[in-house]
Design a protein around this motif. Structure first.
Motif, PDB file in Angstrom:
ATOM      1  N   ASP A 136      -7.581 -94.193   4.746  1.00 24.77           N
ATOM      2  CA  ASP A 136      -6.466 -93.245   4.779  1.00 24.77           C
ATOM      3  C   ASP A 136      -5.453 -93.673   5.836  1.00 24.77           C
ATOM      4  O   ASP A 136      -4.958 -92.860   6.616  1.00 24.77           O
ATOM      5  CB  ASP A 136      -6.971 -91.827   5.058  1.00 24.77           C
ATOM      6  N   GLU A 138      -2.309 -94.507   5.923  1.00 24.67           N
ATOM      7  CA  GLU A 138      -0.975 -93.875   5.991  1.00 24.67           C
ATOM      8  C   GLU A 138      -1.055 -92.517   6.666  1.00 24.67           C
ATOM      9  O   GLU A 138      -0.241 -92.185   7.539  1.00 24.67           O
ATOM     10  CB  GLU A 138      -0.388 -93.746   4.587  1.00 24.67           C
ATOM     11  N   GLN A 141      -1.814 -92.924  10.390  1.00 26.05           N
ATOM     12  CA  GLN A 141      -0.624 -93.299  11.142  1.00 26.05           C
ATOM     13  C   GLN A 141       0.263 -92.084  11.387  1.00 26.05           C
ATOM     14  O   GLN A 141       0.831 -91.923  12.472  1.00 26.05           O
ATOM     15  CB  GLN A 141       0.162 -94.382  10.409  1.00 26.05           C
ATOM     16  N   ARG A 142       0.358 -91.225  10.399  1.00 28.52           N
ATOM     17  CA  ARG A 142       1.140 -89.989  10.565  1.00 28.52           C
ATOM     18  C   ARG A 142       0.526 -89.115  11.660  1.00 28.52           C
ATOM     19  O   ARG A 142       1.240 -88.543  12.491  1.00 28.52           O
ATOM     20  CB  ARG A 142       1.185 -89.231   9.243  1.00 28.52           C
TER      21      ARG A 142
END
Length: 290
Positions: A136, A138, A141-142
């Motif tokens: 996961d 992405e 990173q968020r």
């Protein structure tokens, strides 16, 4: 055990490192080096004490603890820190070392084996926070950007509270994680006042290069170094433990389990209590190939 402290000039830095024991090692084993980031040598005091029968080397990364930097930079690129660790290993003049590396230090260590594969006999990489390795990535990173933004907006207490919430979240970062209200620093015993500083190496963008580091799987698999990924039994389901398992998978292996959590090698009576004696037993087992 006698401890001697040394200072070494590298490209753009003065690196301070400690040698606990004699060189060459009295028992004929290679030095056991311990590397962290942004943690300095002091964080390994309890674990190093459990290895009184081996020569242990600890160091402060450039710009942290006792090590200074003159390169005009503030960011913490693994490739740059790799050069510093390589210089220390060369200065020891004792051949390849065994290396226990944790957190950002584990990222530095993986970069070290990539660039200098003859420096390390066995690497135990404990919970490298490699966001890009996660399934996961992405969303992770968020979540990482989220605690950095909390720090920029509201200061250290708010940033650390968001960091704790992020690094203690079990499993993948789902919509439920992002739907949570911002954590209250007071619930963690953290200051609610903003002191105005924005230079914390953990919460600012200074360590973005650490979490964003891209592994060279082919180089790591082709190195003569025996590489072992490791995670804590208590942190297996959170970001750093999941990252260790993901990196292990990329290298065609399984991450091995260690006692306690991300800082499990700390003293039982420390600020973040660990299980240094039990951790050391497991580290000995892994280094011996058991």
């Amino acid at each position: 055990m006698t401890t001697t402290t040394h200072t070494l000039a590298t490209d753009g830095a003065e690196i301070t490192y400690d040698v606990h024991g004699s060189l060459p090692s009295a028992d004929g084993q290679p030095p056991l080096m311990m590397v962290g980031q942004p943690m300095d040598a002091s964080g390994f005091a309890a674990l190093a004490a459990e290895f009184s029968d081996r020569t242990v080397v600890t160091y402060d990364p450039r710009g942290m603890g006792r090590s200074t930097r003159s390169d005009g930079q503030v960011s913490n690129e693994p490739e740059v820190q790799t050069g510093d660790v390589h210089a220390v290993i060369e200065a020891l003049d004792a051949g390849p070392v065994d290396l226990f590396a944790s957190s950002g230090g584990a990222v530095t260590a993986l970069a070290l084996v990539t660039a200098y594969p003859l420096d390390v006999r066995t690497l135990v990489a404990h919970e490298p926070p490699l966001v890009g390795a996660l399934p996961d990535a992405e969303a992770a990173q968020r979540a990482t950007t989220g605690f950095q933004q909390a720090y920029q907006d509201n200061g250290w207490g708010a940033g650390m509270a968001a960091f704790i919430a992020m690094t203690s979240w079990p499993g993948e970062f789902t919509d439920a994680y992002f739907a949570q209200p911002s954590p209250d620093p007071a619930q963690f015993g953290l200051p609610t006042e903003d002191d105005g500083s924005r230079d914390d190496p953990l919460l600012s963008d200074r360590s973005v290069a650490v979490t964003a580091y891209q592994l060279d799987g082919a180089a790591l698999q082709g190195a003569p170094t025996r590489i072992v990924l490791a995670h804590g039994v208590e942190s297996a389901d959170v970001m750093t433990g999941r990252a260790a398992q993901a990196v292990a998978g990329l290298l065609g292996q399984e991450s091995v389990e260690f006692p306690s959590h991300h800082g499990g090698f700390g003293a039982p009576d420390g600020q973040w209590p660990g299980q240094a004696p039990e951790f050391a037993v497991r580290l000995r087992e892994v280094l011996s190939g058991a």
